[in-house]
Motif scaffolding. Sequence first.
Motif, PDB file in Angstrom:
ATOM      1  N   ALA A 132      10.686 -51.422 -41.617  1.00 39.59           N
ATOM      2  CA  ALA A 132       9.734 -50.573 -40.908  1.00 39.59           C
ATOM      3  C   ALA A 132       9.623 -49.220 -41.599  1.00 39.59           C
ATOM      4  N   MET A 133       8.456 -48.609 -41.464  1.00 41.26           N
ATOM      5  CA  MET A 133       8.247 -47.293 -42.051  1.00 41.26           C
ATOM      6  C   MET A 133       9.114 -46.258 -41.342  1.00 41.26           C
ATOM      7  N   SER A 134       9.591 -45.292 -42.094  1.00 40.87           N
ATOM      8  CA  SER A 134      10.398 -44.223 -41.505  1.00 40.87           C
ATOM      9  C   SER A 134       9.522 -43.309 -40.661  1.00 40.87           C
ATOM     10  N   SER A 135      10.128 -42.676 -39.706  1.00 39.49           N
ATOM     11  CA  SER A 135       9.370 -41.767 -38.830  1.00 39.49           C
ATOM     12  C   SER A 135       8.829 -40.600 -39.654  1.00 39.49           C
ATOM     13  N   GLY A 136       7.670 -40.171 -39.319  1.00 41.18           N
ATOM     14  CA  GLY A 136       7.058 -39.057 -40.033  1.00 41.18           C
ATOM     15  C   GLY A 136       6.291 -39.462 -41.271  1.00 41.18           C
ATOM     16  N   SER A 137       6.260 -40.753 -41.590  1.00 39.60           N
ATOM     17  CA  SER A 137       5.515 -41.207 -42.763  1.00 39.60           C
ATOM     18  C   SER A 137       4.017 -41.082 -42.515  1.00 39.60           C
ATOM     19  N   GLN A 138       3.290 -40.805 -43.554  1.00 39.20           N
ATOM     20  CA  GLN A 138       1.837 -40.703 -43.411  1.00 39.20           C
ATOM     21  C   GLN A 138       1.162 -42.059 -43.302  1.00 39.20           C
ATOM     22  N   ALA A 185       1.006 -45.806 -41.459  1.00 41.02           N
ATOM     23  CA  ALA A 185       1.351 -46.391 -40.163  1.00 41.02           C
ATOM     24  C   ALA A 185       2.302 -47.573 -40.298  1.00 41.02           C
ATOM     25  N   ASN A 186       2.134 -48.351 -41.356  1.00 43.04           N
ATOM     26  CA  ASN A 186       2.959 -49.543 -41.528  1.00 43.04           C
ATOM     27  C   ASN A 186       2.902 -49.980 -42.993  1.00 43.04           C
TER      28      ASN A 186
END
Length: 310
Positions: free
Chosen positions: A198-204, A206-207
Amino acid sequence: MSGHGGKRGKKHEEHEEHENHERWAVSYADMMTVLMALFLVLFAMSNVDQKKYLELKTSLAEGFGKETMPSDGGSGIVDGSTNSVVDVGNGPNSGTGTTPSTTTKATAQQAASQEVSSLQELQQRVEEKLEAQGLQDQVTTTITERGLVISVAANNIFFANGSARIEAGGLSVLDTIAPLLLSEAEPIAVEGHANNLAMSSGSQYANNWDLSSARASSVLLRLLDDGVDKSRLKAVGYGDAHPLFPDGDPRAVEGNRRVDIVLESSSPEDVKALLPETAEAAKGGAAPAAPSIETGAVPEIGADAAPTTH
Protein backbone atom coordinates in the motif's frame (compact mmCIF):
# COMPACT_ATOMS: atom_id res chain seq x y z
CA MET A 1 -112.07 -46.71 -64.08
CA SER A 2 -111.84 -47.75 -60.56
CA GLY A 3 -109.51 -50.54 -61.50
CA HIS A 4 -107.14 -48.26 -63.35
CA GLY A 5 -107.21 -45.69 -60.63
CA GLY A 6 -106.26 -48.24 -58.07
CA LYS A 7 -103.31 -49.38 -60.15
CA ARG A 8 -101.99 -45.85 -60.55
CA GLY A 9 -102.15 -45.22 -56.83
CA LYS A 10 -99.73 -48.05 -56.03
CA LYS A 11 -96.35 -46.57 -54.87
CA HIS A 12 -93.08 -47.48 -56.64
CA GLU A 13 -90.73 -49.19 -54.27
CA GLU A 14 -87.14 -47.69 -54.21
CA HIS A 15 -84.26 -50.16 -53.92
CA GLU A 16 -81.68 -49.47 -51.16
CA GLU A 17 -78.33 -48.24 -52.53
CA HIS A 18 -75.56 -50.82 -52.32
CA GLU A 19 -72.78 -49.74 -49.87
CA ASN A 20 -69.19 -49.99 -51.18
CA HIS A 21 -67.07 -51.58 -48.43
CA GLU A 22 -63.80 -51.31 -50.45
CA ARG A 23 -63.44 -47.50 -50.69
CA TRP A 24 -60.42 -47.62 -48.35
CA ALA A 25 -58.53 -49.51 -51.03
CA VAL A 26 -58.77 -46.52 -53.37
CA SER A 27 -57.31 -44.16 -50.73
CA TYR A 28 -54.58 -46.66 -49.89
CA ALA A 29 -53.64 -46.97 -53.56
CA ASP A 30 -53.42 -43.19 -53.89
CA MET A 31 -51.14 -42.97 -50.85
CA MET A 32 -48.86 -45.71 -52.18
CA THR A 33 -48.65 -43.94 -55.53
CA VAL A 34 -47.56 -40.70 -53.85
CA LEU A 35 -44.97 -42.54 -51.75
CA MET A 36 -43.62 -44.32 -54.80
CA ALA A 37 -43.23 -41.01 -56.60
CA LEU A 38 -41.44 -39.53 -53.57
CA PHE A 39 -38.98 -42.43 -53.37
CA LEU A 40 -38.28 -42.21 -57.09
CA VAL A 41 -37.47 -38.50 -56.76
CA LEU A 42 -35.17 -39.14 -53.78
CA PHE A 43 -33.43 -41.94 -55.62
CA ALA A 44 -32.90 -39.76 -58.66
CA MET A 45 -31.44 -36.99 -56.49
CA SER A 46 -29.01 -39.39 -54.79
CA ASN A 47 -27.41 -40.50 -58.03
CA VAL A 48 -25.22 -37.59 -59.13
CA ASP A 49 -23.31 -37.70 -62.37
CA GLN A 50 -19.74 -37.55 -61.01
CA LYS A 51 -18.33 -36.21 -64.23
CA LYS A 52 -20.81 -33.36 -64.36
CA TYR A 53 -20.28 -32.74 -60.64
CA LEU A 54 -16.52 -32.36 -61.10
CA GLU A 55 -17.06 -30.11 -64.10
CA LEU A 56 -19.35 -27.91 -61.99
CA LYS A 57 -16.76 -27.69 -59.18
CA THR A 58 -14.02 -26.83 -61.63
CA SER A 59 -16.14 -24.13 -63.19
CA LEU A 60 -16.96 -22.63 -59.79
CA ALA A 61 -13.31 -22.76 -58.75
CA GLU A 62 -12.22 -20.92 -61.88
CA GLY A 63 -14.86 -18.30 -61.18
CA PHE A 64 -13.34 -17.74 -57.73
CA GLY A 65 -9.73 -17.42 -58.82
CA LYS A 66 -8.82 -21.06 -59.56
CA GLU A 67 -8.55 -22.05 -55.95
CA THR A 68 -8.82 -25.66 -54.81
CA MET A 69 -12.26 -26.88 -53.81
CA PRO A 70 -13.37 -29.75 -51.55
CA SER A 71 -13.81 -33.13 -53.21
CA ASP A 72 -15.38 -34.96 -50.26
CA GLY A 73 -18.40 -33.77 -48.37
CA GLY A 74 -18.48 -33.28 -44.63
CA SER A 75 -20.24 -35.41 -42.08
CA GLY A 76 -23.53 -33.57 -42.53
CA ILE A 77 -25.40 -30.97 -44.54
CA VAL A 78 -24.28 -28.11 -42.31
CA ASP A 79 -20.85 -29.51 -41.51
CA GLY A 80 -18.46 -28.10 -44.10
CA SER A 81 -15.42 -30.10 -43.04
CA THR A 82 -13.61 -32.00 -45.78
CA ASN A 83 -10.92 -34.60 -45.97
CA SER A 84 -9.20 -33.71 -49.24
CA VAL A 85 -8.94 -31.12 -51.95
CA VAL A 86 -9.12 -31.23 -55.72
CA ASP A 87 -6.40 -29.54 -57.72
CA VAL A 88 -8.11 -27.36 -60.31
CA GLY A 89 -5.12 -25.81 -62.02
CA ASN A 90 -2.93 -22.88 -61.09
CA GLY A 91 -3.72 -22.42 -57.40
CA PRO A 92 -0.98 -21.90 -54.82
CA ASN A 93 -0.99 -25.62 -53.99
CA SER A 94 -1.19 -26.90 -57.59
CA GLY A 95 0.76 -30.10 -58.01
CA THR A 96 2.38 -29.88 -54.57
CA GLY A 97 0.05 -32.16 -52.65
CA THR A 98 0.17 -29.67 -49.75
CA THR A 99 -3.03 -28.75 -47.96
CA PRO A 100 -3.83 -25.07 -47.27
CA SER A 101 -3.43 -25.55 -43.49
CA THR A 102 0.10 -26.92 -43.92
CA THR A 103 1.05 -24.06 -46.22
CA THR A 104 -0.30 -21.49 -43.75
CA LYS A 105 1.69 -23.00 -40.88
CA ALA A 106 4.89 -23.05 -42.91
CA THR A 107 4.34 -19.44 -43.96
CA ALA A 108 3.72 -18.39 -40.35
CA GLN A 109 6.92 -20.10 -39.21
CA GLN A 110 8.92 -18.39 -41.94
CA ALA A 111 7.47 -15.00 -40.97
CA ALA A 112 8.23 -15.67 -37.30
CA SER A 113 11.84 -16.57 -38.11
CA GLN A 114 12.31 -13.35 -40.09
CA GLU A 115 10.79 -11.22 -37.33
CA VAL A 116 12.85 -12.91 -34.61
CA SER A 117 16.01 -12.28 -36.61
CA SER A 118 15.18 -8.57 -36.79
CA LEU A 119 14.22 -8.37 -33.10
CA GLN A 120 17.36 -10.18 -31.98
CA GLU A 121 19.50 -7.76 -33.96
CA LEU A 122 17.82 -4.83 -32.20
CA GLN A 123 18.08 -6.65 -28.87
CA GLN A 124 21.82 -7.09 -29.31
CA ARG A 125 22.31 -3.43 -30.19
CA VAL A 126 20.36 -2.34 -27.10
CA GLU A 127 22.41 -4.58 -24.81
CA GLU A 128 25.71 -3.45 -26.35
CA LYS A 129 24.82 0.25 -25.98
CA LEU A 130 23.76 -0.20 -22.37
CA GLU A 131 26.89 -2.18 -21.55
CA ALA A 132 29.06 0.52 -23.08
CA GLN A 133 27.42 3.01 -20.69
CA GLY A 134 27.67 0.65 -17.71
CA LEU A 135 23.86 0.49 -17.48
CA GLN A 136 23.31 -3.16 -18.35
CA ASP A 137 22.34 -4.11 -14.76
CA GLN A 138 19.28 -1.85 -14.88
CA VAL A 139 17.66 -3.38 -17.97
CA THR A 140 16.70 -6.82 -19.21
CA THR A 141 15.43 -7.65 -22.68
CA THR A 142 13.39 -10.57 -23.96
CA ILE A 143 11.40 -11.60 -27.02
CA THR A 144 7.84 -12.65 -26.22
CA GLU A 145 4.71 -13.20 -28.27
CA ARG A 146 4.19 -9.43 -28.03
CA GLY A 147 7.54 -8.49 -29.56
CA LEU A 148 10.69 -7.14 -27.90
CA VAL A 149 10.23 -6.25 -24.21
CA ILE A 150 12.79 -3.92 -22.62
CA SER A 151 12.17 -4.16 -18.89
CA VAL A 152 13.59 -1.41 -16.68
CA ALA A 153 13.90 -2.04 -12.93
CA ALA A 154 12.05 0.74 -11.10
CA ASN A 155 14.54 0.88 -8.23
CA ASN A 156 15.92 4.01 -6.62
CA ILE A 157 18.34 4.48 -9.51
CA PHE A 158 15.45 4.93 -11.93
CA PHE A 159 12.70 6.31 -9.68
CA ALA A 160 12.86 7.55 -6.12
CA ASN A 161 10.63 5.86 -3.57
CA GLY A 162 6.99 6.75 -4.23
CA SER A 163 7.95 9.13 -7.04
CA ALA A 164 7.32 9.22 -10.80
CA ARG A 165 10.19 11.62 -11.49
CA ILE A 166 12.94 9.89 -13.45
CA GLU A 167 16.33 10.01 -11.73
CA ALA A 168 19.55 10.83 -13.60
CA GLY A 169 20.45 7.15 -13.99
CA GLY A 170 17.05 6.42 -15.47
CA LEU A 171 17.37 9.29 -17.92
CA SER A 172 20.69 7.86 -19.11
CA VAL A 173 19.03 4.49 -19.73
CA LEU A 174 16.22 6.03 -21.78
CA ASP A 175 18.54 8.32 -23.72
CA THR A 176 20.60 5.27 -24.67
CA ILE A 177 17.60 3.19 -25.75
CA ALA A 178 15.59 5.85 -27.58
CA PRO A 179 17.91 6.38 -30.61
CA LEU A 180 17.77 2.65 -31.34
CA LEU A 181 13.98 2.78 -31.46
CA LEU A 182 13.87 5.63 -33.97
CA SER A 183 14.71 3.38 -36.92
CA GLU A 184 11.84 1.01 -36.10
CA ALA A 185 8.27 1.43 -37.28
CA GLU A 186 6.34 -0.70 -34.78
CA PRO A 187 4.17 0.88 -32.07
CA ILE A 188 5.67 1.19 -28.59
CA ALA A 189 3.74 0.47 -25.38
CA VAL A 190 5.16 1.88 -22.14
CA GLU A 191 3.74 -0.11 -19.22
CA GLY A 192 4.17 0.72 -15.53
CA HIS A 193 4.04 -2.03 -12.88
CA ALA A 194 4.12 -1.94 -9.08
CA ASN A 195 4.28 -4.34 -6.14
CA ASN A 196 1.29 -5.01 -3.88
CA LEU A 197 2.38 -2.80 -0.96
CA ALA A 198 0.00 0.00 0.00
CA MET A 199 1.06 3.58 -0.60
CA SER A 200 2.52 5.39 2.39
CA SER A 201 0.46 8.10 4.03
CA GLY A 202 1.01 11.53 2.58
CA SER A 203 1.89 10.23 -0.88
CA GLN A 204 0.70 12.29 -3.80
CA TYR A 205 -0.53 9.11 -5.47
CA ALA A 206 -3.73 7.47 -4.31
CA ASN A 207 -2.64 3.91 -5.01
CA ASN A 208 -0.27 1.73 -7.03
CA TRP A 209 -2.41 2.11 -10.16
CA ASP A 210 -1.95 5.86 -9.97
CA LEU A 211 1.81 5.58 -9.34
CA SER A 212 2.44 3.01 -12.09
CA SER A 213 0.48 5.12 -14.59
CA ALA A 214 2.47 8.24 -13.66
CA ARG A 215 5.78 6.42 -14.10
CA ALA A 216 4.72 5.04 -17.49
CA SER A 217 3.75 8.56 -18.57
CA SER A 218 7.11 9.94 -17.42
CA VAL A 219 8.99 7.36 -19.50
CA LEU A 220 6.78 8.06 -22.53
CA LEU A 221 7.42 11.80 -22.31
CA ARG A 222 11.18 11.21 -22.15
CA LEU A 223 11.06 9.00 -25.24
CA LEU A 224 9.02 11.71 -26.93
CA ASP A 225 11.68 14.28 -26.04
CA ASP A 226 14.31 11.94 -27.48
CA GLY A 227 12.58 12.04 -30.85
CA VAL A 228 10.31 8.98 -30.89
CA ASP A 229 7.22 9.68 -33.00
CA LYS A 230 4.23 10.35 -30.75
CA SER A 231 1.95 8.34 -33.05
CA ARG A 232 3.87 5.20 -32.05
CA LEU A 233 3.66 5.76 -28.29
CA LYS A 234 1.09 4.82 -25.67
CA ALA A 235 1.33 4.50 -21.87
CA VAL A 236 -0.63 2.46 -19.35
CA GLY A 237 -0.32 1.63 -15.66
CA TYR A 238 -1.09 -1.90 -14.48
CA GLY A 239 -0.54 -1.44 -10.75
CA ASP A 240 0.18 -4.87 -9.27
CA ALA A 241 -2.11 -6.71 -11.72
CA HIS A 242 0.73 -8.34 -13.72
CA PRO A 243 3.46 -9.38 -11.27
CA LEU A 244 6.54 -11.30 -12.34
CA PHE A 245 6.68 -12.98 -8.94
CA PRO A 246 3.85 -14.08 -6.59
CA ASP A 247 3.33 -12.05 -3.44
CA GLY A 248 5.00 -14.64 -1.19
CA ASP A 249 8.20 -14.69 -3.24
CA PRO A 250 11.11 -12.76 -1.64
CA ARG A 251 11.79 -11.16 -5.02
CA ALA A 252 8.24 -9.80 -5.37
CA VAL A 253 8.70 -6.48 -3.57
CA GLU A 254 11.54 -5.29 -5.79
CA GLY A 255 11.11 -7.49 -8.84
CA ASN A 256 7.54 -6.48 -9.57
CA ARG A 257 8.43 -2.76 -9.62
CA ARG A 258 9.32 -2.13 -13.24
CA VAL A 259 8.54 -0.23 -16.43
CA ASP A 260 8.29 -2.29 -19.62
CA ILE A 261 9.01 -0.68 -23.00
CA VAL A 262 7.39 -3.03 -25.52
CA LEU A 263 8.18 -2.82 -29.22
CA GLU A 264 4.90 -4.41 -30.28
CA SER A 265 4.76 -6.92 -33.10
CA SER A 266 2.26 -6.11 -35.84
CA SER A 267 2.21 -9.67 -37.18
CA PRO A 268 -0.89 -11.90 -37.25
CA GLU A 269 -1.68 -13.81 -34.07
CA ASP A 270 -0.45 -17.16 -35.41
CA VAL A 271 2.95 -15.60 -36.15
CA LYS A 272 3.15 -13.89 -32.73
CA ALA A 273 2.51 -17.20 -30.99
CA LEU A 274 5.64 -18.63 -32.61
CA LEU A 275 8.00 -15.80 -31.62
CA PRO A 276 9.15 -17.05 -28.17
CA GLU A 277 9.97 -20.61 -29.23
CA THR A 278 11.56 -19.39 -32.46
CA ALA A 279 13.76 -17.00 -30.46
CA GLU A 280 14.81 -19.83 -28.14
CA ALA A 281 15.60 -22.07 -31.09
CA ALA A 282 17.66 -19.30 -32.68
CA LYS A 283 19.72 -19.08 -29.48
CA GLY A 284 20.35 -22.83 -29.51
CA GLY A 285 17.93 -23.63 -26.72
CA ALA A 286 19.56 -21.35 -24.16
CA ALA A 287 17.56 -20.29 -21.12
CA PRO A 288 15.58 -17.04 -21.41
CA ALA A 289 17.75 -14.03 -20.68
CA ALA A 290 14.94 -11.79 -19.46
CA PRO A 291 11.38 -11.74 -18.13
CA SER A 292 8.07 -11.40 -19.87
CA ILE A 293 4.86 -10.33 -18.17
CA GLU A 294 4.02 -13.93 -17.30
CA THR A 295 7.38 -15.46 -16.42
CA GLY A 296 11.03 -14.55 -16.17
CA ALA A 297 13.60 -13.07 -13.87
CA VAL A 298 14.92 -9.62 -13.08
CA PRO A 299 18.45 -8.61 -12.16
CA GLU A 300 19.44 -8.30 -8.52
CA ILE A 301 18.52 -4.88 -7.21
CA GLY A 302 20.93 -4.90 -4.29
CA ALA A 303 20.86 -5.72 -0.60
CA ASP A 304 20.41 -2.11 0.43
CA ALA A 305 17.09 -1.69 -1.41
CA ALA A 306 14.32 -0.74 0.97
CA PRO A 307 11.65 -3.49 1.24
CA THR A 308 8.82 -0.99 1.34
CA THR A 309 9.54 0.91 -1.86
CA HIS A 310 6.97 1.41 -4.59
